[in-house]
Enzyme design. Structure first.
Site, mmCIF file in Angstrom:
data_model
loop_
_atom_site.group_PDB
_atom_site.id
_atom_site.type_symbol
_atom_site.label_atom_id
_atom_site.label_comp_id
_atom_site.label_asym_id
_atom_site.label_seq_id
_atom_site.Cartn_x
_atom_site.Cartn_y
_atom_site.Cartn_z
ATOM 1 N N GLY A 145 0.830 -1.211 0.000
ATOM 2 C CA GLY A 145 0.000 0.000 0.000
ATOM 3 C C GLY A 145 0.858 1.253 0.000
ATOM 4 O O GLY A 145 1.863 1.308 0.703
ATOM 5 N N ARG A 190 0.947 -4.860 -5.631
ATOM 6 C CA ARG A 190 1.090 -6.120 -4.894
ATOM 7 C C ARG A 190 1.333 -7.164 -5.987
ATOM 8 O O ARG A 190 0.627 -7.193 -6.984
ATOM 9 C CB ARG A 190 -0.162 -6.415 -4.093
ATOM 10 C CG ARG A 190 -0.478 -5.266 -3.111
ATOM 11 C CD ARG A 190 -1.424 -5.680 -2.032
ATOM 12 N NE ARG A 190 -2.074 -4.542 -1.415
ATOM 13 C CZ ARG A 190 -1.644 -3.893 -0.334
ATOM 14 N NH1 ARG A 190 -0.525 -4.278 0.259
ATOM 15 N NH2 ARG A 190 -2.313 -2.885 0.161
ATOM 16 N N ASP A 230 5.710 -5.169 6.018
ATOM 17 C CA ASP A 230 6.427 -6.417 6.318
ATOM 18 C C ASP A 230 6.292 -7.463 5.214
ATOM 19 O O ASP A 230 7.173 -8.308 5.058
ATOM 20 C CB ASP A 230 6.091 -6.975 7.707
ATOM 21 C CG ASP A 230 4.614 -7.118 7.946
ATOM 22 O OD1 ASP A 230 3.830 -6.889 7.000
ATOM 23 O OD2 ASP A 230 4.239 -7.477 9.080
ATOM 24 N N THR A 286 4.399 2.124 5.631
ATOM 25 C CA THR A 286 3.010 1.673 5.725
ATOM 26 C C THR A 286 2.263 2.565 6.711
ATOM 27 O O THR A 286 2.822 2.934 7.751
ATOM 28 C CB THR A 286 2.897 0.201 6.173
ATOM 29 O OG1 THR A 286 1.520 -0.067 6.511
ATOM 30 C CG2 THR A 286 3.745 -0.132 7.399
ATOM 31 N N ASP A 304 0.007 1.558 8.521
ATOM 32 C CA ASP A 304 -0.568 0.701 9.565
ATOM 33 C C ASP A 304 0.235 0.651 10.877
ATOM 34 O O ASP A 304 -0.292 0.185 11.894
ATOM 35 C CB ASP A 304 -0.722 -0.740 9.054
ATOM 36 C CG ASP A 304 -1.614 -0.834 7.824
ATOM 37 O OD1 ASP A 304 -2.465 0.051 7.649
ATOM 38 O OD2 ASP A 304 -1.457 -1.797 7.034
ATOM 39 N N ASP A 318 2.408 -1.388 11.683
ATOM 40 C CA ASP A 318 2.349 -2.773 12.173
ATOM 41 C C ASP A 318 3.645 -3.549 11.948
ATOM 42 O O ASP A 318 3.630 -4.770 11.874
ATOM 43 C CB ASP A 318 1.165 -3.503 11.508
ATOM 44 C CG ASP A 318 1.297 -3.554 9.989
ATOM 45 O OD1 ASP A 318 2.156 -2.839 9.430
ATOM 46 O OD2 ASP A 318 0.539 -4.295 9.350
ATOM 47 N N ARG A 327 -5.361 -2.766 8.457
ATOM 48 C CA ARG A 327 -5.327 -4.206 8.171
ATOM 49 C C ARG A 327 -5.648 -4.984 9.456
ATOM 50 O O ARG A 327 -6.701 -4.750 10.028
ATOM 51 C CB ARG A 327 -3.976 -4.615 7.585
ATOM 52 C CG ARG A 327 -4.088 -5.914 6.803
ATOM 53 C CD ARG A 327 -2.806 -6.324 6.163
ATOM 54 N NE ARG A 327 -2.476 -5.498 5.020
ATOM 55 C CZ ARG A 327 -1.573 -5.825 4.127
ATOM 56 N NH1 ARG A 327 -0.899 -6.940 4.229
ATOM 57 N NH2 ARG A 327 -1.322 -5.046 3.117
HETATM 58 P P1 ADP Z 1 3.059 -4.628 2.750
HETATM 59 O O1 ADP Z 1 4.434 -4.603 2.208
HETATM 60 O O2 ADP Z 1 2.479 -3.267 2.905
HETATM 61 O O3 ADP Z 1 2.949 -5.488 3.991
HETATM 62 P P2 ADP Z 1 1.889 -6.801 1.188
HETATM 63 O O4 ADP Z 1 1.815 -7.747 2.334
HETATM 64 O O5 ADP Z 1 0.755 -6.769 0.240
HETATM 65 O O6 ADP Z 1 2.108 -5.282 1.656
HETATM 66 O O7 ADP Z 1 3.224 -7.143 0.392
HETATM 67 C C1 ADP Z 1 3.616 -6.366 -0.722
HETATM 68 C C2 ADP Z 1 4.264 -7.260 -1.749
HETATM 69 O O8 ADP Z 1 5.452 -7.829 -1.186
HETATM 70 C C3 ADP Z 1 3.457 -8.451 -2.210
HETATM 71 O O9 ADP Z 1 2.496 -8.149 -3.173
HETATM 72 C C4 ADP Z 1 4.543 -9.325 -2.792
HETATM 73 O O10 ADP Z 1 4.963 -8.857 -4.055
HETATM 74 C C5 ADP Z 1 5.681 -9.097 -1.787
HETATM 75 N N1 ADP Z 1 5.640 -10.159 -0.793
HETATM 76 C C6 ADP Z 1 4.758 -10.306 0.225
HETATM 77 N N2 ADP Z 1 4.977 -11.441 0.912
HETATM 78 C C7 ADP Z 1 6.019 -12.045 0.300
HETATM 79 C C8 ADP Z 1 6.728 -13.271 0.519
HETATM 80 N N3 ADP Z 1 6.417 -14.100 1.492
HETATM 81 N N4 ADP Z 1 7.778 -13.541 -0.299
HETATM 82 C C9 ADP Z 1 8.118 -12.708 -1.288
HETATM 83 N N5 ADP Z 1 7.485 -11.553 -1.559
HETATM 84 C C10 ADP Z 1 6.454 -11.217 -0.775
HETATM 85 O O1 F6P Z 2 -1.384 -1.538 4.391
HETATM 86 C C1 F6P Z 2 -2.056 -0.339 4.117
HETATM 87 C C2 F6P Z 2 -3.509 -0.606 3.863
HETATM 88 O O2 F6P Z 2 -4.150 0.617 3.545
HETATM 89 C C3 F6P Z 2 -4.260 -1.319 4.985
HETATM 90 O O3 F6P Z 2 -4.617 -0.434 6.027
HETATM 91 C C4 F6P Z 2 -5.422 -1.919 4.239
HETATM 92 O O4 F6P Z 2 -5.889 -3.077 4.882
HETATM 93 C C5 F6P Z 2 -4.814 -2.274 2.913
HETATM 94 O O5 F6P Z 2 -3.661 -1.475 2.748
HETATM 95 C C6 F6P Z 2 -5.740 -2.074 1.729
HETATM 96 O O6 F6P Z 2 -5.062 -2.495 0.600
HETATM 97 P P1 F6P Z 2 -5.592 -2.333 -0.893
HETATM 98 O O7 F6P Z 2 -5.010 -1.057 -1.410
HETATM 99 O O8 F6P Z 2 -5.010 -3.504 -1.583
HETATM 100 O O9 F6P Z 2 -7.076 -2.316 -0.848
#
Ligand code: ADP
Ligand code: F6P
Length: 324
Positions: free
Chosen positions: A17, A78, A109, A131, A133, A135, A177
């Site tokens: 995000g 993502r 994360d 982020t 969040d 978190d 989230r």
């Molecule tokens: P955030 O980074 O905000 O926590 P996401 O959890 O959606 O958001 O992760 C962002 C991107 O990071 C994912 O769409 C993917 O490309 C990559 N990613 C997430 N988890 C993994 C993983 N276990 N291994 C490799 N890449 C990952």
């Molecule tokens: O991680 C940031 C965040 O805005 C969260 O608060 C929310 O759950 C999520 O991203 C929403 O993601 P998307 O843009 O994929 O709807």
């Protein structure tokens, strides 16, 4: 394991995000890396842009006029493919093809797991916490949280005006989230009557209903409930609460407005520092590390250790929020 190799070209990407302040972090990576004599490549749309080779060289001028802008100039995505070993190998091969020997990943994360994987594939990688969040366990600060809570707080103040005028109950759902940090901070800053956090909520709706009835008896003209996204269901909750209390109840889901807007001073400052530190860590030959702000200082941790850390909503802060 930290590796040591000479870095000539640094890549930078934003992932997950978007968050206000990401541009300040990109700008700092670009300008600090250039000042250290490195070439910089901006990778668009997170890991998706990496495996699709959507990238361009960045100059200092490319980040002019960006520090005050919300969103991310590199765009974000993502990318499911990057969760697979094939996707990660492809990403590392593309880095090698373009001479990228180190990458700064700005994200949450999930993005750190991608950074960890890239690092295992031999590309030096540093994570920067981006982020709204808040978190990420290893850091007390994440880029975008401050702007997001201020945006949400201002919106909630406005809802409070109309809620009081109509003597209504308002359930306001904030993002986060599975984490309740935005809800906790807004709950305290907006003086909410109830704060529902995924980490603490016991799903006894009757407690909220009793609280509303009791507050009405004491003469309160409104009842603000801050509900975290991780609990959700604000609209159906509003219907049930109205039926049980007789108090008109409305749900407002703040949604994506919380992710946009010009970053606050705090977000610009911390993002600038963290971006610069990330560029320096890569230039020192470090890899598989994340920049964090912990106990009043900028520090860095091994990604494996950072991802193994956990953090909880502080019980005392939660109690204070309930008392106030
Ligand atoms: P955030 O980074 O905000 O926590 P996401 O959890 O959606 O958001 O992760 C962002 C991107 O990071 C994912 O769409 C993917 O490309 C990559 N990613 C997430 N988890 C993994 C993983 N276990 N291994 C490799 N890449 C990952
Ligand atoms: O991680 C940031 C965040 O805005 C969260 O608060 C929310 O759950 C999520 O991203 C929403 O993601 P998307 O843009 O994929 O709807």
């Amino acid at each position: 394991m930290a590796k040591s190799k000479e870095i000539k070209t640094i890549g930078v990407l934003t992932s997950g995000g978007d968050a206000p302040g990401m541009n300040a972090a990109i700008r700092a990576v670009v300008r600090k890396a250039l000042a250290n004599g490195k070439k910089v490549i901006g990778i668009q749309k997170g890991y998706s842009g990496l495996i699709n080779e959507e990238m361009m060289e960045m100059t200092s001028k490319d980040v002019s006029e960006t520090i005050q802008k919300g969103g991310t100039i590199l765009r974000t995505a993502r990318c499911e493919e990057f969760k697979t070993e094939e996707g990660q190998k492809l990403g590392a091969d593309i880095c090698r093809k373009h001479g990228i020997d180190g990458i700064v990943v700005i994200g949450g994360d999930g993005s750190y797991r991608g950074a960890q994987a890239l690092s295992k594939q031999g590309i030096n990688t540093i994570g920067v916490p981006g982020t709204i969040d808040l978190d990420i366990a290893c850091t007390d600060y994440t880029i975008g949280f401050d702007t997001a809570v201020n945006t949400a707080m201002q919106a909630i103040d406005k809802i409070r005006d109309t809620s009081s005028s109509h003597e209504r109950c308002s359930i306001i759902e904030v993002m986060g989230r599975n984490a309740g940090y935005i809800a906790l901070w807004c709950g305290i800053a907006n003086g909410a009557e109830d704060i529902l956090l995924p980490e603490k909520y016991n799903y006894h709706e009757q407690d909220i209903i009793d609280h509303i009835i009791e507050s009405r008896k004491k003469g309160k003209t409104h009842h603000l409930i801050i509900n975290a996204e991780g609990i959700g269901h604000s609209t159906s909750m509003a219907r049930r609460i109205e039926a049980a209390t007789g108090m008109e109840t409305r749900a407002t889901i703040l949604g994506y407005m919380q992710r946009g807007g010009s970053p606050t001073c705090r977000d610009r400052y911390y993002a600038s520092m963290m971006g610069a530190i990330a560029a320096d860590l890569l230039c020192e030959g470090k890899s598989n590390r994340v920049v964090a702000y912990k106990n009043g200082e900028f520090v860095d941790y091994d990604i494996d250790e950072a991802l193994a850390m956990t953090k909880e909503i502080d019980e005392y802060k939660y109690q204070v929020a309930q008392i106030l």
